[in-house]
Design an enzyme around this catalytic site. Sequence first.
Site, PDB file in Angstrom:
ATOM      1  N   ARG A  22       0.852  -1.195   0.000  1.00  0.00           N
ATOM      2  CA  ARG A  22       0.000   0.000   0.000  1.00  0.00           C
ATOM      3  C   ARG A  22       0.888   1.245   0.000  1.00  0.00           C
ATOM      4  O   ARG A  22       1.091   1.865  -1.027  1.00  0.00           O
ATOM      5  CB  ARG A  22      -0.940  -0.037   1.225  1.00  0.00           C
ATOM      6  N   ASP A  23       1.453   1.597   1.131  1.00  0.00           N
ATOM      7  CA  ASP A  23       2.336   2.765   1.209  1.00  0.00           C
ATOM      8  C   ASP A  23       3.425   2.735   0.147  1.00  0.00           C
ATOM      9  O   ASP A  23       3.751   3.750  -0.463  1.00  0.00           O
ATOM     10  CB  ASP A  23       3.053   2.815   2.564  1.00  0.00           C
ATOM     11  N   HIS A  52       3.551   3.088  13.448  1.00  0.00           N
ATOM     12  CA  HIS A  52       3.853   3.166  12.018  1.00  0.00           C
ATOM     13  C   HIS A  52       4.948   4.223  11.869  1.00  0.00           C
ATOM     14  O   HIS A  52       4.712   5.395  12.172  1.00  0.00           O
ATOM     15  CB  HIS A  52       2.554   3.580  11.293  1.00  0.00           C
ATOM     16  N   HIS A  97       9.031   5.635  10.173  1.00  0.00           N
ATOM     17  CA  HIS A  97       9.978   5.759   9.056  1.00  0.00           C
ATOM     18  C   HIS A  97      11.392   5.833   9.613  1.00  0.00           C
ATOM     19  O   HIS A  97      11.586   6.209  10.761  1.00  0.00           O
ATOM     20  CB  HIS A  97       9.689   7.030   8.257  1.00  0.00           C
ATOM     21  N   CYS A 111       6.309   9.736   1.255  1.00  0.00           N
ATOM     22  CA  CYS A 111       4.986  10.364   1.347  1.00  0.00           C
ATOM     23  C   CYS A 111       5.023  11.679   0.601  1.00  0.00           C
ATOM     24  O   CYS A 111       5.822  12.559   0.935  1.00  0.00           O
ATOM     25  CB  CYS A 111       4.599  10.597   2.803  1.00  0.00           C
ATOM     26  N   ASN A 163       8.660   3.551   4.816  1.00  0.00           N
ATOM     27  CA  ASN A 163       8.538   3.027   6.172  1.00  0.00           C
ATOM     28  C   ASN A 163       9.794   2.255   6.525  1.00  0.00           C
ATOM     29  O   ASN A 163      10.503   1.747   5.659  1.00  0.00           O
ATOM     30  CB  ASN A 163       7.332   2.099   6.254  1.00  0.00           C
TER      31      ASN A 163
END
Lengths: 313, 313
Positions: free
Chosen positions: B18-19, B219, B221, B252, B261
């Site tokens: 997803r990300d 969540h 990074h 992002c 991430n």
Amino acid sequence: MTILTPPTRVDIVEVAPRDGFQSIREPLPTADKIRCIEALIEAGITRLEIGSFVSPRAIPQMADIGDIVAHFTRRPAMRFSALVPNLKGAQLALDSGLRELVYVVSVSESHNQGNVRQSVDASLDGLAAIVELLHERDLQDAVCLRLDLGTSFDCPYEGTIDWHQVDAVLGKARDAQRNVSMEVALCDTTGRATPYQVAEHFTRLREQHGDESLKWAFHGHDTYGMGVANALFAIHHGATAIDAATAGLGGCPFAPGATGNTATEDLLYALHGGKVHTGVSLPRLLEAADLIAALPGGQTASHLRHVPRDRVG
Amino acid sequence: MTILTPPTRVDIVEVAPRDGFQSIREPLPTADKIRCIEALIEAGITRLEIGSFVSPRAIPQMADIGDIVAHFTRRPAMRFSALVPNLKGAQLALDSGLRELVYVVSVSESHNQGNVRQSVDASLDGLAAIVELLHERDLQDAVCLRLDLGTSFDCPYEGTIDWHQVDAVLGKARDAQRNVSMEVALCDTTGRATPYQVAEHFTRLREQHGDESLKWAFHGHDTYGMGVANALFAIHHGATAIDAATAGLGGCPFAPGATGNTATEDLLYALHGGKVHTGVSLPRLLEAADLIAALPGGQTASHLRHVPRDRVG
């Protein structure tokens, strides 16, 4: 559930001028080294491993160590240290006026052979000889001896190192200590240590040796991405000093694949986020990091150098 | 002195599909995505954010989400989730058979506007509408709602976020919860969170909200080098699930400078070092990481992918 509260202060021991410069093959001009060290001091670094008193044939990069130490004498706020591989190095370091000596013994036989071409026991005899020298010169109360225990978690040749192995070497080192104050650094030479391993080694070794004649430090790398986590786990299990190299300059010729020490700027970011006192200005240190990263032939590894500077306070 | 003992197990929530995929501008072939997801499942990943039910006009990369979900139905051991930006997305996700929905609300107004073009309160109304939908379909006991609280530590526009601000948004979200089980992820959107800040936010928010109807996740990074340390500090303060992206794929568009991430492989290395059960094979995951890193147009950030593989167990 335990809440991890930050410690009040942590000593940052800057090692780029030793571990870092040493990793550069082509000798750097002395003036460039001095400029980098000045920038580190201006940023607020107060503990700094300034170089090695080794044979210039073995490590040509360190041939100017005498000139560099001479340049930086009479800075009373500073704690300069130098690596001494043997009695001769210790004599030269003491002659130069330094009062902090760094002596390295690897826990693993094969790494000690690769690193200093002698057995662990021979290295421990070398430590005893240096302690003897301190007593001869009546410096036993004036000198801080840093014992770097290399491969305290992992050896490139022998694999995982158990804390009992570290304990055995440290026990013999303490037999040689004879009232000289000592800071013991558990060194993650390969960068393969993991945070819970760091926690276990510090906990067990402090249970065995944690009396008032010892201080504890951690020396790590970020090769496996564990740099900051390992340093924080060390701090929460008794380390009061952490080695770090500005810009992450470095590498170890006897630890294949290892990058430099954990970048000082990355560690400062983590610590300052918890309002831990380090005495160092991160923006100023990043200026020093840029100087160091611009040195020809150096390999660097840093996160903070590559993020926008406007919000790094 | 507290000894940090590793938890028995941690849920790894793989978010590269997803990300990570979403960060790649040029749409990837569906077959390539499926191949990467298969490799992640073969490595032992059991929780996986498979994509987003968003308008293909807004994010063309997610236009094939229906086909991908259809491919992976009937895998009872797997917990697949999908991001749903609104009621329409939730309807489509439920229609596809998914029973885990991820809904994102940023704590900061400006980031929420940048990310989903509406106010925080409007986003919370959207959450209430989704909960209403679950009750209408009598799925309130069958669905797990993951609430991703974006910018829970730092906002690219507003700076540091205090835990009280997170508390205010979470409080309103819980008013909308109505007995649906919820996992709350504190999201370090910019990578600027520091370990002690993570510790403080989890501690304070669990004091306020830590009843049995909530689970907690993190969540993060590795942009600032804090990835592994932040994840471990989250775990030691109540998080039972950690989001991570294999190969560190991602970024992002609304968080300038942010990398992907924290790499799943780096996190696994840290956890497996403490014998934490994750169910994932690191060597197999590194094979998946190589597949993912070879996707055209992706940006990756991983330590473990760049060390010798012979001793990564």
